[in-house]
Every structure is written in C-alpha cells, then in structure tokens.
Design a protein around this motif. Structure first.
Motif, PDB file in Angstrom:
ATOM      1  N   GLN A  22       7.761  -0.779  -2.767  1.00 38.44           N
ATOM      2  CA  GLN A  22       7.915   0.468  -2.029  1.00 38.44           C
ATOM      3  C   GLN A  22       6.640   1.283  -2.197  1.00 38.44           C
ATOM      4  O   GLN A  22       5.911   1.112  -3.190  1.00 38.44           O
ATOM      5  CB  GLN A  22       9.125   1.264  -2.550  1.00 38.44           C
ATOM      6  CG  GLN A  22       9.064   1.603  -4.024  1.00 38.44           C
ATOM      7  CD  GLN A  22      10.311   2.304  -4.506  1.00 38.44           C
ATOM      8  OE1 GLN A  22      11.265   2.487  -3.756  1.00 38.44           O
ATOM      9  NE2 GLN A  22      10.307   2.721  -5.758  1.00 38.44           N
ATOM     10  N   PRO A  23       6.310   2.148  -1.241  1.00 39.23           N
ATOM     11  CA  PRO A  23       5.080   2.950  -1.350  1.00 39.23           C
ATOM     12  C   PRO A  23       5.076   3.800  -2.621  1.00 39.23           C
ATOM     13  O   PRO A  23       6.110   4.326  -3.036  1.00 39.23           O
ATOM     14  CB  PRO A  23       5.110   3.824  -0.095  1.00 39.23           C
ATOM     15  CG  PRO A  23       5.977   3.075   0.864  1.00 39.23           C
ATOM     16  CD  PRO A  23       7.028   2.394   0.029  1.00 39.23           C
ATOM     17  N   CYS A  24       3.925   3.918  -3.241  1.00 39.61           N
ATOM     18  CA  CYS A  24       3.781   4.719  -4.458  1.00 39.61           C
ATOM     19  C   CYS A  24       2.308   5.031  -4.662  1.00 39.61           C
ATOM     20  O   CYS A  24       1.437   4.564  -3.922  1.00 39.61           O
ATOM     21  CB  CYS A  24       4.356   3.988  -5.674  1.00 39.61           C
ATOM     22  SG  CYS A  24       3.461   2.493  -6.113  1.00 39.61           S
ATOM     23  N   ALA A  25       2.019   5.818  -5.674  1.00 33.49           N
ATOM     24  CA  ALA A  25       0.641   6.133  -6.059  1.00 33.49           C
ATOM     25  C   ALA A  25       0.189   5.140  -7.123  1.00 33.49           C
ATOM     26  O   ALA A  25       0.933   4.839  -8.062  1.00 33.49           O
ATOM     27  CB  ALA A  25       0.544   7.560  -6.578  1.00 33.49           C
ATOM     28  N   LEU A  26      -1.038   4.621  -6.999  1.00 32.23           N
ATOM     29  CA  LEU A  26      -1.584   3.650  -7.942  1.00 32.23           C
ATOM     30  C   LEU A  26      -2.736   4.265  -8.732  1.00 32.23           C
ATOM     31  O   LEU A  26      -3.463   5.139  -8.234  1.00 32.23           O
ATOM     32  CB  LEU A  26      -2.081   2.399  -7.213  1.00 32.23           C
ATOM     33  CG  LEU A  26      -1.037   1.530  -6.508  1.00 32.23           C
ATOM     34  CD1 LEU A  26      -1.723   0.362  -5.811  1.00 32.23           C
ATOM     35  CD2 LEU A  26      -0.002   1.024  -7.490  1.00 32.23           C
ATOM     36  N   GLY A  49       1.811   2.710   2.669  1.00 39.31           N
ATOM     37  CA  GLY A  49       2.501   1.507   3.114  1.00 39.31           C
ATOM     38  C   GLY A  49       2.726   0.559   1.956  1.00 39.31           C
ATOM     39  O   GLY A  49       2.393   0.850   0.794  1.00 39.31           O
ATOM     40  N   SER A  50       3.259  -0.610   2.249  1.00 34.70           N
ATOM     41  CA  SER A  50       3.539  -1.580   1.195  1.00 34.70           C
ATOM     42  C   SER A  50       2.364  -2.534   0.956  1.00 34.70           C
ATOM     43  O   SER A  50       2.284  -3.157  -0.100  1.00 34.70           O
ATOM     44  CB  SER A  50       4.792  -2.397   1.545  1.00 34.70           C
ATOM     45  OG  SER A  50       4.627  -3.041   2.799  1.00 34.70           O
ATOM     46  N   ASP A  51       1.444  -2.665   1.916  1.00 35.01           N
ATOM     47  CA  ASP A  51       0.285  -3.539   1.755  1.00 35.01           C
ATOM     48  C   ASP A  51      -0.856  -2.778   1.086  1.00 35.01           C
ATOM     49  O   ASP A  51      -1.223  -1.680   1.519  1.00 35.01           O
ATOM     50  CB  ASP A  51      -0.183  -4.069   3.109  1.00 35.01           C
ATOM     51  CG  ASP A  51       0.836  -5.023   3.730  1.00 35.01           C
ATOM     52  OD1 ASP A  51       1.498  -5.732   2.959  1.00 35.01           O
ATOM     53  OD2 ASP A  51       0.971  -5.028   4.971  1.00 35.01           O
ATOM     54  N   PRO A  71       1.483   1.634 -11.355  1.00 37.12           N
ATOM     55  CA  PRO A  71       1.977   2.801 -10.621  1.00 37.12           C
ATOM     56  C   PRO A  71       1.740   4.070 -11.424  1.00 37.12           C
ATOM     57  O   PRO A  71       1.931   4.085 -12.646  1.00 37.12           O
ATOM     58  CB  PRO A  71       3.475   2.514 -10.461  1.00 37.12           C
ATOM     59  CG  PRO A  71       3.616   1.043 -10.671  1.00 37.12           C
ATOM     60  CD  PRO A  71       2.553   0.661 -11.636  1.00 37.12           C
ATOM     61  N   ALA A  72       1.277   5.112 -10.781  1.00 37.82           N
ATOM     62  CA  ALA A  72       0.943   6.344 -11.498  1.00 37.82           C
ATOM     63  C   ALA A  72       2.160   6.948 -12.183  1.00 37.82           C
ATOM     64  O   ALA A  72       2.040   7.564 -13.244  1.00 37.82           O
ATOM     65  CB  ALA A  72       0.326   7.356 -10.535  1.00 37.82           C
ATOM     66  N   GLN A  73       3.346   6.768 -11.590  1.00 34.43           N
ATOM     67  CA  GLN A  73       4.538   7.374 -12.162  1.00 34.43           C
ATOM     68  C   GLN A  73       5.242   6.462 -13.172  1.00 34.43           C
ATOM     69  O   GLN A  73       6.202   6.867 -13.808  1.00 34.43           O
ATOM     70  CB  GLN A  73       5.527   7.771 -11.055  1.00 34.43           C
ATOM     71  CG  GLN A  73       6.147   6.581 -10.306  1.00 34.43           C
ATOM     72  CD  GLN A  73       5.291   6.125  -9.143  1.00 34.43           C
ATOM     73  OE1 GLN A  73       4.089   6.422  -9.112  1.00 34.43           O
ATOM     74  NE2 GLN A  73       5.890   5.416  -8.202  1.00 34.43           N
TER      75      GLN A  73
END
Length: 380
Positions: A22-26, A49-51, A71-73
């Motif tokens: 799922q989209p997230c912050a990296l 997006g997911s890509d 993932p940042a979170q």
C-alpha cells in the motif's frame, strides 16, 4: 533491482524497483556494515502509488556499504542490500528482508567476541603508555616530600602497623589456635594483601577522568587506560606490602610453603575485579561528582565487614553473615591465608566463582565505560 554507475560523475548509483502493499512514505540510509554508522541519509519520500523506482547514490570511496530502506512509519521492517565498491566498480548482493530486532540481536552476538578481546587488546597495545603513566603517578604523589619514592613502601607499612596496634595490641584480637602476637600479625597482613591494592584503585577511580580532563577531548588518547593505571599502581603497592609480609613470614616460620604457587590464581581475579569496578566508577564519576565521597564511606564499611582485622569465628549477626557470603574480597582473603599460612590451595568452588564473577565485572565495567565515554566531553 539494478545497479549502475554514472559515467560522468563517477557516482555509484543503486536503483531499486519494487511494489508496495500500500502507498506509504519511505526512508533510506547508507551504512557502514562493520560499525553500523550512518554515512548518508535520504529525505522522506512519499510514495503515492504502489510501484517504487528509487535511486540512491553511494559514497565514491572504495569499500563495503549497506543500503537500508524502510517505511517511515514502521522502522521495524527493513530491506537490506549489501554492496561493495572496488576500483570504481559496484557489485551488489541480493536484497533481503530483515527486522530491527533481528539486526540488534545479530549485532549483540557479533559484539560478544569483541567484548572479550577489546579490553585485553587495548591494554596490550597501550602497555608502554600505561607503564609511563603509572611511573609518573607514583612519583608525582611523593614529589617534593622528604621521603620521595620511599612513601610507596612506607604508606602500606604505616597503615598495616596502625591496624595491628588497634586490633592486635589494644583489643587483643586472636586468630584461631595461634594465640601469639606474631600469629595475629601474619594472619592480619595476609588479609591486608588483597585489600590494599583493591581499595587504593577503587577509591581513586571516581576522580581519575576529572583529574585528566585535558585528555578527554583528544580523539587519539585511549581513555580506557586511565582506570587501568590505578589498578597497576595498586599492584605496585601490593608488591611492597608482599615484600614486607614474606620477610616476616620467613623470619617467623623459616620458609615459604609450596602452596604459594597458587598466588597467580588469586591475583588475576583480584585485578579483573578491581579493573571492572574502576571502569564503572570512573565513568560514573564524571556525571556524579559526589561519588568519590560515597565510595570512600562504602570502602570503609566494606573493610570492616570483611574479617581482616578479626577472625571469622567472631560472633556476627546472621544478616551480616549472609552478606559476607557474597563478599569477593573475603574469598581472596581466605585464599591468601590458605596459600601463605595454612599450606594448602584455595577452596576450589569459591575460586572458580570469583574467576567467573570478576571476569563478568571486568567485561560489564569496560562496556559501561565505552558507552559513556562519548558524553565525557559534553559534561567536562
């Protein structure tokens, strides 16, 4: 995942392409895999997006590197990619999934051999510095006095004479079946042999980093040798006290017993115990400036709770006797008396226990010092 090199800028670039659940912050970091130090860190990137198509530049220098993406979170889940740059060429291992807890556990396992090897290696590599500083420490304590370096011999002699007068002459204390005054002197001096260097080193340790504060901000100076200097200086004091004791023993009994060959088996754990406590207290003393006064009181209490001036047969409250059972100095006192006066080896069980315990104290004390030394310059 692809690896490529920019031919114009000569920068090794790692290109990551993967799909997110799922989209997230990296976020990503480039690490030194040997030490875990962060060499560079990217800004937080929002993935709508997911890509994912991410490019990360590595440092230009040859060597091993580790790229860490998470993932940042949720920093507990990681993608790790190990790579090496040699002669401008980049080679990468296959990506692997990891967890933060798993990496911490792996670092802990890798640190165990270093924990055993590093203190000994540091002492050996700085042995000339330690020898020089111990010599300067002993001479500086008597500089300007009439006795000079002779005070290294006179101090333990006068201290032992004082305790003998109080307990042997005034209080008429006796040890076991030997009720003679010479018997008390020998048993008393044998008990003082391990205590004198231990108390001297531990009592001075809370001040040693403060006294050498000019060395703290020198990046190349091995601060961990400062507490070791105190332990070695204490050994010099014990050497003088041992010479006094052996002379008296030979004069009183005519010869040394064969069991003195066990002396190194007692000295080694004695030094490890003193070194571990000195490392611990010297680091703590930087932050707690009253520690020296507290340790002085505790050492006095420790001395009188150890049957050095009085026999173990003397009536002791049960609660105090229970505490004495965990007293490592009592094991050493019994051992010294056994090998010098009773003609047999130290008790095997307590000897093994003090070897294991003092070794652990030395390792933990050094680890404590190593962890806190980074903050010395901020406090001093």
């Amino acid at each position: 995942m692809e690896a490529s090199s920019d031919g114009l800028s000569q920068v090794a670039t790692v290109r990551l392409r993967f799909r997110l659940d799922q989209p997230c912050a990296l976020s990503w970091q480039v690490l030194d895999p040997a030490t875990g130090a962060i060499l560079s860190e990217g800004e937080r990137a929002e993935m709508l997006g997911s890509d994912v198509d991410l490019r990360v530049n590595l440092p230009p220098e040859d060597g091993p590197y580790r790229l860490q993406v998470s993932p940042a979170q949720d920093r507990g889940r990681l993608v790790l990619i190990d790579g090496r740059i040699a002669e401008g060429r980049l080679s990468l291992d296959a990506p692997r999934l990891a967890s933060a807890s798993g990496l911490r556990l792996a670092r802990a396992f890798r640190a165990v051999p270093k924990a055993f090897a590093y203190p000994a290696r540091s002492i050996w590599s700085n042995r000339k510095l330690i020898s020089s500083m111990v010599r300067r420490d002993i001479l500086s304590r008597s500089r300007g006095s009439f006795g000079g370096a002779m005070w290294a011999f006179l101090n333990p002699l006068l201290l032992m004479a004082t305790y003998f007068f109080v307990f042997g002459v005034v209080l008429q204390t006796k040890f076991g079946e030997d009720t003679s005054r010479s018997g008390y002197v020998l048993y008393f001096l044998a008990g003082m042999l391990p205590w004198l260097p231990f108390a001297e080193a531990v009592g001075r340790s809370p001040y040693v980093v403060i006294e050498h504060r000019n060395f703290v901000k020198k990046l190349v100076f091995p601060l961990e040798t400062l507490p070791v200097n105190l332990v070695i200086a204490g050994v010099v004091t014990e050497a003088f006290a041992l010479a006094i004791f052996v002379s008296g023993l030979v004069a009183a009994r005519g010869a040394l017993p064969w069991s003195v060959v066990w002396l190194p088996a007692l000295i080694v754990p004695q030094l490890l115990l003193a070194a571990g406590l000195c490392w611990f207290l010297s680091a703590l003393g930087v932050f707690v400036r009253d520690l020296g006064q507290i340790i002085g009181f505790l050492l006095t209490l420790w001395f009188f709770l150890t049957p050095i001036c009085y026999p173990e047969s003397q009536k002791i409250p049960p609660a105090v006797a229970h505490i004495l059972g965990y007293n490592p100095i009592l094991v050493l006192v019994r051992g010294y008396r056994a090998i010098f006066l009773e003609g047999h080896a130290p008790a095997f069980g307590p000897l093994v226990a003090i070897w294991i315990g003092s070794g652990l104290v030395a390792l933990l004390g050094h680890a404590w010092f190593h962890r806190l030394r980074r903050s010395f310059a901020d406090v001093i």
